[in-house]
Design a protein around this motif. Sequence first.
Motif, mmCIF file in Angstrom:
data_model
loop_
_atom_site.group_PDB
_atom_site.id
_atom_site.type_symbol
_atom_site.label_atom_id
_atom_site.label_comp_id
_atom_site.label_asym_id
_atom_site.label_seq_id
_atom_site.Cartn_x
_atom_site.Cartn_y
_atom_site.Cartn_z
ATOM 1 N N ARG A 182 0.669 -1.202 0.128
ATOM 2 C CA ARG A 182 -0.007 0.091 -0.066
ATOM 3 C C ARG A 182 0.628 1.441 0.007
ATOM 4 N NH1 ARG A 182 -4.950 -2.364 0.175
ATOM 5 N NH2 ARG A 182 -5.102 -4.300 1.524
ATOM 6 N N ALA A 183 2.058 0.642 0.762
ATOM 7 C CA ALA A 183 2.824 2.640 0.502
ATOM 8 C C ALA A 183 3.793 2.574 -0.620
ATOM 9 C CB ALA A 183 3.884 1.990 1.883
ATOM 10 N N GLU A 184 3.957 1.249 -1.913
ATOM 11 C CA GLU A 184 4.422 1.748 -2.487
ATOM 12 C C GLU A 184 3.388 1.951 -3.452
ATOM 13 O OE1 GLU A 184 7.759 -1.992 -2.007
ATOM 14 O OE2 GLU A 184 5.393 -2.499 -2.963
ATOM 15 N N ALA A 185 2.358 1.639 -3.428
ATOM 16 C CA ALA A 185 1.782 1.655 -4.296
ATOM 17 C C ALA A 185 1.269 2.966 -4.367
ATOM 18 C CB ALA A 185 0.192 1.387 -4.042
ATOM 19 N N THR A 186 0.832 4.275 -3.445
ATOM 20 C CA THR A 186 1.320 5.852 -3.146
ATOM 21 C C THR A 186 2.531 5.950 -3.482
ATOM 22 O OG1 THR A 186 -0.386 5.704 -0.990
ATOM 23 C CG2 THR A 186 0.392 7.310 -1.349
ATOM 24 N N GLN A 187 3.364 5.391 -3.590
ATOM 25 C CA GLN A 187 4.620 6.359 -3.728
ATOM 26 C C GLN A 187 4.292 6.125 -5.419
ATOM 27 O OE1 GLN A 187 7.669 4.428 -3.159
ATOM 28 N NE2 GLN A 187 9.664 5.923 -2.597
ATOM 29 N N PHE A 188 3.829 4.874 -6.026
ATOM 30 C CA PHE A 188 4.684 5.049 -7.068
ATOM 31 C C PHE A 188 3.073 6.515 -8.011
ATOM 32 C CE2 PHE A 188 2.599 3.339 -11.928
ATOM 33 C CZ PHE A 188 3.975 3.556 -12.226
ATOM 34 N N LEU A 189 1.881 6.092 -7.475
ATOM 35 C CA LEU A 189 1.278 7.336 -8.392
ATOM 36 C C LEU A 189 1.310 8.711 -7.766
ATOM 37 C CD1 LEU A 189 -2.716 4.817 -6.546
ATOM 38 C CD2 LEU A 189 -1.549 5.170 -9.352
ATOM 39 N N ARG A 190 1.963 8.922 -6.483
ATOM 40 C CA ARG A 190 3.079 10.210 -6.959
ATOM 41 C C ARG A 190 3.422 10.589 -7.691
ATOM 42 N NH1 ARG A 190 3.368 12.917 -0.840
ATOM 43 N NH2 ARG A 190 1.564 12.551 -0.338
ATOM 44 N N GLN A 191 4.692 9.847 -8.643
ATOM 45 C CA GLN A 191 4.636 10.028 -9.576
ATOM 46 C C GLN A 191 4.827 10.244 -10.704
ATOM 47 O OE1 GLN A 191 8.379 6.357 -9.467
ATOM 48 N NE2 GLN A 191 8.589 6.478 -7.759
ATOM 49 N N VAL A 192 3.490 9.332 -11.080
ATOM 50 C CA VAL A 192 2.172 9.648 -12.398
ATOM 51 C C VAL A 192 2.302 10.412 -11.934
ATOM 52 C CG1 VAL A 192 0.593 9.134 -13.138
ATOM 53 C CG2 VAL A 192 2.170 6.725 -12.098
ATOM 54 N N ARG A 193 0.862 11.059 -11.041
ATOM 55 C CA ARG A 193 0.872 12.159 -10.728
ATOM 56 C C ARG A 193 1.818 13.827 -11.046
ATOM 57 N NH1 ARG A 193 -0.087 16.840 -11.230
ATOM 58 N NH2 ARG A 193 -1.167 18.150 -10.118
ATOM 59 N N GLU A 194 2.897 13.420 -10.617
ATOM 60 C CA GLU A 194 3.843 14.395 -11.060
ATOM 61 C C GLU A 194 3.739 14.799 -12.524
ATOM 62 O OE1 GLU A 194 7.593 12.787 -8.815
ATOM 63 O OE2 GLU A 194 6.705 13.515 -6.319
ATOM 64 N N ARG A 195 3.933 13.848 -12.985
ATOM 65 C CA ARG A 195 4.550 14.175 -14.752
ATOM 66 C C ARG A 195 3.314 14.210 -15.322
ATOM 67 N NH1 ARG A 195 7.764 10.964 -11.990
ATOM 68 N NH2 ARG A 195 10.237 10.431 -12.530
ATOM 69 N N MET A 196 2.008 14.281 -14.736
ATOM 70 C CA MET A 196 0.998 14.811 -15.509
ATOM 71 C C MET A 196 0.141 16.151 -15.152
ATOM 72 S SD MET A 196 -1.553 11.670 -13.914
ATOM 73 C CE MET A 196 -2.718 12.205 -14.688
ATOM 74 N N SER A 197 -0.147 16.652 -16.379
ATOM 75 C CA SER A 197 -0.718 17.870 -16.380
ATOM 76 C C SER A 197 -2.180 17.872 -15.494
ATOM 77 C CB SER A 197 -1.362 18.241 -17.361
ATOM 78 O OG SER A 197 -2.572 17.733 -18.890
ATOM 79 N N GLY A 198 -2.987 19.170 -15.330
ATOM 80 C CA GLY A 198 -4.654 18.858 -14.762
ATOM 81 C C GLY A 198 -5.166 18.218 -15.498
#
Length: 336
Positions: A182-198
């Motif tokens: 669960r912690a790794e999933a959060t970390q990975f999804l944050r990495q995805v979010r950082e590279r997305m536009s709004g």
Amino acid sequence: MTNSVAAQVVQERFTLIDSGAEAQAASFPTEVKAGLTACPKRLPCRFFYDHEGSLLFEVICQLPEYYLMRAEWEILEERAAELASQFPEGAILIELGSGSAAKTRILIEAFLRQSGRLRYVPADISRSMLEESARALLADHPGLEILAIAGEYHEALARLQEDADRRKLILWLGSNVGNFDRAEATQFLRQVRERMSGQDRLLVGIDLRKDRRVLEPAYDDAQGVTARFNRNILARINCELGGQFDLSAFLHRALYNEEAGRIEMYLVSAIRQTVRIDGLDLEVPFELGETIHTEYSYKYSLAEIEELATASLFRVERQWLDSGRRFSVNLLAPAE
């Protein structure tokens, strides 16, 4: 159009970037040695997916016990047109862990019906699976362009910030999120979010918590295909590293840890034995009943999905369940 001309036209719409094969080949012996000398023993699940493993997984997806594929398929068939209508012409479809892209066809066809043309960027660690699926998709869809990435997720993430003026729908289907804790999933999804536009969106398939009488057979089917899939990682060690594993001396075990909310998969030594791996100059002792951990598959409640999205700086914009309420597909938008 002759077959040779048709093949050339298809090839002009296909680009393959093999950015991960060499890195994975280099890491395989290192991680095998580290995992088999650890206590308890372990092997990373991403190494399941050589060509044979990828083919076995496609068979698993058709098994009667493996409800995940059918449940997600049902949702996508019902909602594909609605999803496509939210994106303008020129949108890009990016998929993390595309496999055979069988389910993705549903979305690709919905986007093509809407605008006639589409760029699809699948990423998968199996180059052969990428090539096979891309050839089939391109032959069927003249308006499709494919940029395929043979590598791990981070290779595809690097592409998210290209073509910044075009909206993107990132797909992470098949409950692949469950292979992260669960912690790794959060970390990975944050990495995805950082590279997305709004304006970009992330579509995530997430399997739901349910009774072990449904979950355990999905990972330990009556035909033994999942057992072959699990043992295939030992066959890969034999083939690529000079291992001497007797596959029949290891049993497949899958159990649901209800408290942790996860399926746990192991290979269990059926005898006391020592296995030689020539390519690593390593002898690995096993006691009777000793395990090699090969995979976790985390399941989520609807509340846990909300918590995951919030912690990852997303919001759940839309959420759909199959008719049996076994599986969820979640459209995540970057949080304001």
